[in-house]
Design a protein around this motif. Structure first.
Motif, mmCIF file in Angstrom:
data_model
loop_
_atom_site.group_PDB
_atom_site.id
_atom_site.type_symbol
_atom_site.label_atom_id
_atom_site.label_comp_id
_atom_site.label_asym_id
_atom_site.label_seq_id
_atom_site.Cartn_x
_atom_site.Cartn_y
_atom_site.Cartn_z
ATOM 1 N N THR A 154 1.327 -10.577 2.890
ATOM 2 C CA THR A 154 1.280 -10.070 4.266
ATOM 3 C C THR A 154 1.289 -11.206 5.280
ATOM 4 O O THR A 154 2.063 -11.189 6.251
ATOM 5 C CB THR A 154 0.022 -9.202 4.468
ATOM 6 N N THR A 203 4.645 -1.834 -0.119
ATOM 7 C CA THR A 203 3.789 -1.806 1.066
ATOM 8 C C THR A 203 2.663 -0.799 0.863
ATOM 9 O O THR A 203 2.914 0.347 0.487
ATOM 10 C CB THR A 203 4.607 -1.432 2.317
ATOM 11 N N ASP A 262 -0.332 -10.626 -2.627
ATOM 12 C CA ASP A 262 -0.378 -10.254 -1.213
ATOM 13 C C ASP A 262 0.379 -11.299 -0.382
ATOM 14 O O ASP A 262 -0.006 -12.457 -0.306
ATOM 15 C CB ASP A 262 -1.839 -10.172 -0.755
ATOM 16 N N LYS A 318 -0.431 -3.747 4.049
ATOM 17 C CA LYS A 318 -0.350 -4.966 3.255
ATOM 18 C C LYS A 318 0.937 -4.940 2.447
ATOM 19 O O LYS A 318 1.293 -3.906 1.855
ATOM 20 C CB LYS A 318 -1.556 -5.090 2.319
ATOM 21 N N THR A 319 1.625 -6.063 2.428
ATOM 22 C CA THR A 319 2.868 -6.170 1.671
ATOM 23 C C THR A 319 2.627 -7.009 0.424
ATOM 24 O O THR A 319 2.061 -8.098 0.500
ATOM 25 C CB THR A 319 3.976 -6.819 2.523
#
Length: 422
Positions: free
Chosen positions: A194, A158, A192, A167-168
């Motif tokens: 997210t 993260t 990404d 953002k994950t």
């Protein structure tokens, strides 16, 4: 390849040194020799011709290498362009964790566009960025886990953003080793996810609301039936059609039914804190058999218990007893008369043992069998449909499982798997 390029780069310098030595050295040798003038002239011509041939050969090799190097550079530019246009973070580190390459996406993500990151360690990059310091330091730990794993590993990382959100990234890390097993390089690719995570959360919330709706509908239906009965008797008593005292038992039964529904619902919706300990499962099963033996005798049903071995389980004995009672009561209710319930406690495999309940009752057809365990679904005429739901929940907290197989007019088998105490 790198050594070859370096070698071709030093050829001109070798030529500049060897060339004059060759020219002046051979001239000196010819002048001081005792050969005739004709032979000296011949050797001088051969020397010059040989010098031209060698020079031409070197020029050919250098030009060919220049063309090959140019092609390599073009391919490298294409590869760099491809990596830079990827919507993923791509990073390449050496065996010591120093950054060798970082694509445009990664540089912009960590705001390193104006920073010379090549050859810098992750600690140095973190020291250069106060905002992303913690995220970069965390990467060191996950990198080390990938090295220790010795193969491609996967983790979620993260990363904060300037607007206060996060953002994950789904990070793939591939360690590369030398032949002697020492660390060579680490490839990191981060995607990404997210938006995907947000979508999953929305679906999860939607699923929860759907379950709440089903539970509400089931509760309303199950509680309305006994309330209708109670209301009917009360109205008839008001109309002096009956004496309420003559029907107290029925009213109490209906109230107990409502209370039972609420109790089971609380177990499903809000499980209480459990105390686990090592308990002998054989003893728990015997207690359940003794508890329901009277009900079995009233239905002329035999309960046969076979113990192949003694097993302990790390469990809450009260809840485990509730599971066994639910299953055994279902088996007894599925038998009309002169039936039999076989209970077997046996070793299953290295990690689990099984408590199996087998009856020769009416059985369950396939279309209804797949719904066993769903809230408010019951194959019994007066069943509430929460007993097996509670049992499945209990087995989930005990790291076990319940497997149900059945055949109409033959019987049902319920196998409860429990982990062994180690």
């Amino acid at each position: 390849m790198k050594n070859r390029i370096e070698f071709f780069r030093i050829i001109p310098f070798i030529y500049l040194i060897v060339g004059p030595i060759w020219v002046f050295g051979t001239d000196y040798v010819l002048k001081t020799s005792n050969l005739s003038a004709e032979k000296i002239q011949l050797l001088d011509n051969i020397k010059g011709l040989l010098f031209i041939v060698i020079t031409a050969a070197l020029l050919y090799v250098l030009l060919r290498n220049l063309s090959h190097t140019k092609k390599i550079e073009e391919e490298k530019e294409k590869l760099t362009l491809l990596i830079d246009t990827m919507p993923d973070l791509v990073s390449f580190k050496d065996g010591e964790g120093n950054c060798l390459e970082l694509n445009k996406f990664g540089a912009e993500l960590f705001e390193l566009g104006n920073f010379d990151f090549k050859g810098k360690s992750t600690e140095e990059l973190a020291a250069n960025s106060e905002f992303y310091h913690d995220a970069l330091i965390y990467c060191i730990d996950t990198d080390e886990e990938a090295w220790k794993a010795g193969k491609m590993s996967r983790c979620e990382e993260t990363i904060p953003t300037r607007d206060g959100s996060f953002k994950t990234f789904d990070a793939l890390k591939l360690p590369i080793f030398h032949k002697d097993g020492s660390r060579k390089a680490l490839l990191v690719i981060g995607r990404d996810i997210t938006d995907l995570k947000e979508t999953e959360n929305m679906l999860r919330q939607s699923e929860k609301m759907s379950v709440v709706g089903e539970l509400a509908a089931g509760i309303a239906h199950e509680i309305r039936n006994p309330l209708t009965t109670i209301k009917g008797f009360m109205q008839m008593h008001q109309d002096k059609a009956i004496k309420i005292e003559d029907h107290i038992d029925v009213l109490v039964d209906e109230i107990d039914r409502i209370n039972s529904i609420c109790t089971d619902l609380l177990l499903v919706a809000k499980p209480t804190e459990l105390i686990f300990a090592n308990k002998n499962v054989n003893t728990i099963v015997k207690d359940v058999v003794h508890l329901l033996s009277t009900e079995a005798k009233l239905k002329n049903t035999k309960i046969n218990l076979t113990e192949l071995d003694q097993f302990d389980a790390y469990c809450n004995d009260s809840q485990l007893k509730q599971v066994f009672i639910n299953v055994l009561k279902n088996a007894l209710e599925a038998i009309t008369t002169n039936g039999e319930v076989k209970i077997t406690i046996e070793d299953k495999n290295e990690d689990f043992f099984a408590v199996k309940f087998e009856d020769n009752g009416c059985g369950i057809d396939e279309t209804r069998l797949k719904h066993i365990g769903e809230p408010f679904y019951s194959v019994k005429e007066k069943g509430i449909g929460l007993g097996m739901t509670v049992s499945y929940r209990i087995m989930e907290t005990h790291k076990g499982s319940i497997n149900v197989t059945s055949q109409v007019n033959v019987g049902t088998s319920v196998e409860i798997l429990l982990p062994k105490v180690k």
